[in-house]
Design a protein around this motif. Structure first.
Motif, mmCIF file in Angstrom:
data_model
loop_
_atom_site.group_PDB
_atom_site.id
_atom_site.type_symbol
_atom_site.label_atom_id
_atom_site.label_comp_id
_atom_site.label_asym_id
_atom_site.label_seq_id
_atom_site.Cartn_x
_atom_site.Cartn_y
_atom_site.Cartn_z
ATOM 1 N N VAL A 55 0.878 -1.175 0.000
ATOM 2 C CA VAL A 55 0.000 0.000 0.000
ATOM 3 C C VAL A 55 0.913 1.222 0.000
ATOM 4 O O VAL A 55 1.923 1.239 0.714
ATOM 5 C CB VAL A 55 -0.923 0.018 1.237
ATOM 6 C CG1 VAL A 55 -1.596 1.378 1.396
ATOM 7 C CG2 VAL A 55 -1.976 -1.077 1.124
ATOM 8 N N ILE A 56 0.563 2.237 -0.788
ATOM 9 C CA ILE A 56 1.365 3.448 -0.883
ATOM 10 C C ILE A 56 0.571 4.627 -0.354
ATOM 11 O O ILE A 56 -0.567 4.858 -0.790
ATOM 12 C CB ILE A 56 1.783 3.723 -2.344
ATOM 13 C CG1 ILE A 56 2.587 2.546 -2.895
ATOM 14 C CG2 ILE A 56 2.588 5.017 -2.435
ATOM 15 C CD1 ILE A 56 2.833 2.633 -4.394
ATOM 16 N N VAL A 86 3.446 11.800 -6.690
ATOM 17 C CA VAL A 86 4.409 10.943 -5.992
ATOM 18 C C VAL A 86 3.876 9.520 -5.878
ATOM 19 O O VAL A 86 4.598 8.545 -6.129
ATOM 20 C CB VAL A 86 4.732 11.514 -4.593
ATOM 21 C CG1 VAL A 86 5.560 10.511 -3.786
ATOM 22 C CG2 VAL A 86 5.476 12.834 -4.715
ATOM 23 N N ARG A 87 2.606 9.390 -5.494
ATOM 24 C CA ARG A 87 2.010 8.053 -5.369
ATOM 25 C C ARG A 87 2.087 7.286 -6.679
ATOM 26 O O ARG A 87 2.486 6.121 -6.712
ATOM 27 C CB ARG A 87 0.543 8.143 -4.923
ATOM 28 C CG ARG A 87 0.327 8.599 -3.508
ATOM 29 C CD ARG A 87 -1.067 8.210 -3.007
ATOM 30 N NE ARG A 87 -2.145 8.543 -3.927
ATOM 31 C CZ ARG A 87 -2.761 9.721 -3.981
ATOM 32 N NH1 ARG A 87 -2.378 10.692 -3.178
ATOM 33 N NH2 ARG A 87 -3.752 9.928 -4.826
ATOM 34 N N GLU A 88 1.677 7.948 -7.750
ATOM 35 C CA GLU A 88 1.674 7.274 -9.040
ATOM 36 C C GLU A 88 3.092 6.943 -9.492
ATOM 37 O O GLU A 88 3.330 5.908 -10.123
ATOM 38 C CB GLU A 88 0.974 8.148 -10.089
ATOM 39 C CG GLU A 88 -0.534 8.254 -9.889
ATOM 40 C CD GLU A 88 -1.216 6.904 -9.989
ATOM 41 O OE1 GLU A 88 -0.818 6.077 -10.834
ATOM 42 O OE2 GLU A 88 -2.140 6.646 -9.196
ATOM 43 N N VAL A 126 5.004 4.711 3.429
ATOM 44 C CA VAL A 126 4.323 5.836 4.075
ATOM 45 C C VAL A 126 5.188 7.094 4.083
ATOM 46 O O VAL A 126 6.327 7.069 4.568
ATOM 47 C CB VAL A 126 3.946 5.470 5.530
ATOM 48 C CG1 VAL A 126 3.157 6.605 6.179
ATOM 49 C CG2 VAL A 126 3.150 4.168 5.572
ATOM 50 N N ASP A 127 4.644 8.190 3.580
ATOM 51 C CA ASP A 127 5.310 9.485 3.701
ATOM 52 C C ASP A 127 5.227 9.940 5.151
ATOM 53 O O ASP A 127 4.166 9.857 5.774
ATOM 54 C CB ASP A 127 4.628 10.509 2.787
ATOM 55 C CG ASP A 127 5.347 11.849 2.764
ATOM 56 O OD1 ASP A 127 6.491 11.928 3.229
ATOM 57 O OD2 ASP A 127 4.733 12.825 2.280
ATOM 58 N N ILE A 128 6.332 10.415 5.707
ATOM 59 C CA ILE A 128 6.340 10.847 7.108
ATOM 60 C C ILE A 128 5.395 12.018 7.335
ATOM 61 O O ILE A 128 4.662 12.064 8.326
ATOM 62 C CB ILE A 128 7.770 11.221 7.548
ATOM 63 C CG1 ILE A 128 8.579 9.947 7.830
ATOM 64 C CG2 ILE A 128 7.757 12.099 8.797
ATOM 65 C CD1 ILE A 128 9.984 10.199 8.305
ATOM 66 N N ARG A 129 5.390 12.984 6.425
ATOM 67 C CA ARG A 129 4.571 14.199 6.589
ATOM 68 C C ARG A 129 3.327 14.104 5.724
ATOM 69 O O ARG A 129 3.414 14.092 4.497
ATOM 70 C CB ARG A 129 5.392 15.437 6.234
ATOM 71 C CG ARG A 129 6.636 15.580 7.105
ATOM 72 C CD ARG A 129 7.373 16.875 6.814
ATOM 73 N NE ARG A 129 8.605 16.969 7.576
ATOM 74 C CZ ARG A 129 8.679 17.369 8.844
ATOM 75 N NH1 ARG A 129 7.575 17.712 9.483
ATOM 76 N NH2 ARG A 129 9.836 17.427 9.472
ATOM 77 N N MET A 130 2.175 14.032 6.396
ATOM 78 C CA MET A 130 0.901 13.898 5.695
ATOM 79 C C MET A 130 -0.113 14.873 6.277
ATOM 80 O O MET A 130 0.107 15.465 7.344
ATOM 81 C CB MET A 130 0.399 12.448 5.794
ATOM 82 C CG MET A 130 1.314 11.416 5.132
ATOM 83 S SD MET A 130 0.618 9.748 5.183
ATOM 84 C CE MET A 130 -0.712 9.938 3.980
#
Length: 216
Positions: free
Chosen positions: A4-5, A12-14, A51-55
């Motif tokens: 899972v992204i 960035v996700r794509e 997982v990106d740290i900053r969301m």
């Protein structure tokens, strides 16, 4: 392997999804917020959550908090955190609490698909994967009385690669030395750091923790 992204940037996700699919990884879901991430992990139970740290909403530590929750709910799911910058405190805290199935990589250095997927697989298999820049930052200016000071330059190189989660074979290939030579260096590192050698001790993990905490 199923992943899972989570990143609030669609681009960035794509990009990551295309990157890993090209290496045969199954992207089972994408998320733009911590709530979407947790729902996706609950539903799909992937091998690894990227997982990106900053969301959102504050762009501070939401990704980290989501990682803690994933590890609480799904201890068999690995987590690979992505960051724009080296945040030593984050890496130290997370690894000290539970180093298994954890990665910490810098976004700007995720440019080699095979290497990135290798990191994902190490985490999925229960290991750790640290970005070399994170490792270098953690070794900056160690205390004068630290046992790290007793390591030779070659032993420090080996320890950096151990901290990245590399196997003895991978370390040997990177440094162009034999596996017996790698094992000799690893054993010397363990001895100098005063790490236990009991049957159930994962001394590679202990070495990483000693390396990160720098309080030995």
């Amino acid at each position: 392997m199923r992943v899972v992204i989570a990143d609030d940037s669609l681009l960035v996700r794509e990009g990551i999804a295309s990157f890993v699919r090209g290496e045969g990884i199954d992207v089972v879901a994408e998320a733009s917020s911590p709530d979407e991430l947790l729902a996706a992990v609950d539903e799909h139970e992937p091998d690894v959550a990227i997982v990106d740290i900053r969301m959102p909403p504050t762009q501070t530590d939401e990704g980290i908090q989501a990682a803690y929750e994933i590890r609480r709910r799904h201890p068999d799911t690995g987590v690979v955190l992505l960051s724009q910058h080296v945040e030593v405190g984050v890496a130290t805290q997370l690894l000290a609490e539970a180093p298994e199935r954890l990665g910490y990589l810098l976004k700007d250095r995720v440019t080699d698909a095979a290497d990135f997927v290798g990191s994902l697989r190490r985490v999925a298999d229960g290991g750790t994967a640290l970005d070399p820049e994170v490792v270098s930052g953690l070794l900056t200016d160690p205390a004068e009385d630290s046992a790290l000071q007793s390591l030779s330059p070659r032993e420090r190189e080996v320890l950096e690669l151990v901290a990245e989660g590399r196997t003895n074979r991978a370390i040997g290939e990177r440094l162009v030395i034999s596996q017996p030579a790698v094992q000799k260096h690893v054993s010397a590192i363990f001895n100098k750091l005063g790490l236990p050698s009991g049957e159930h001790d994962d001394r590679r993990i202990l070495a990483v923790l000693a390396y990160l905490q720098r309080d030995i």
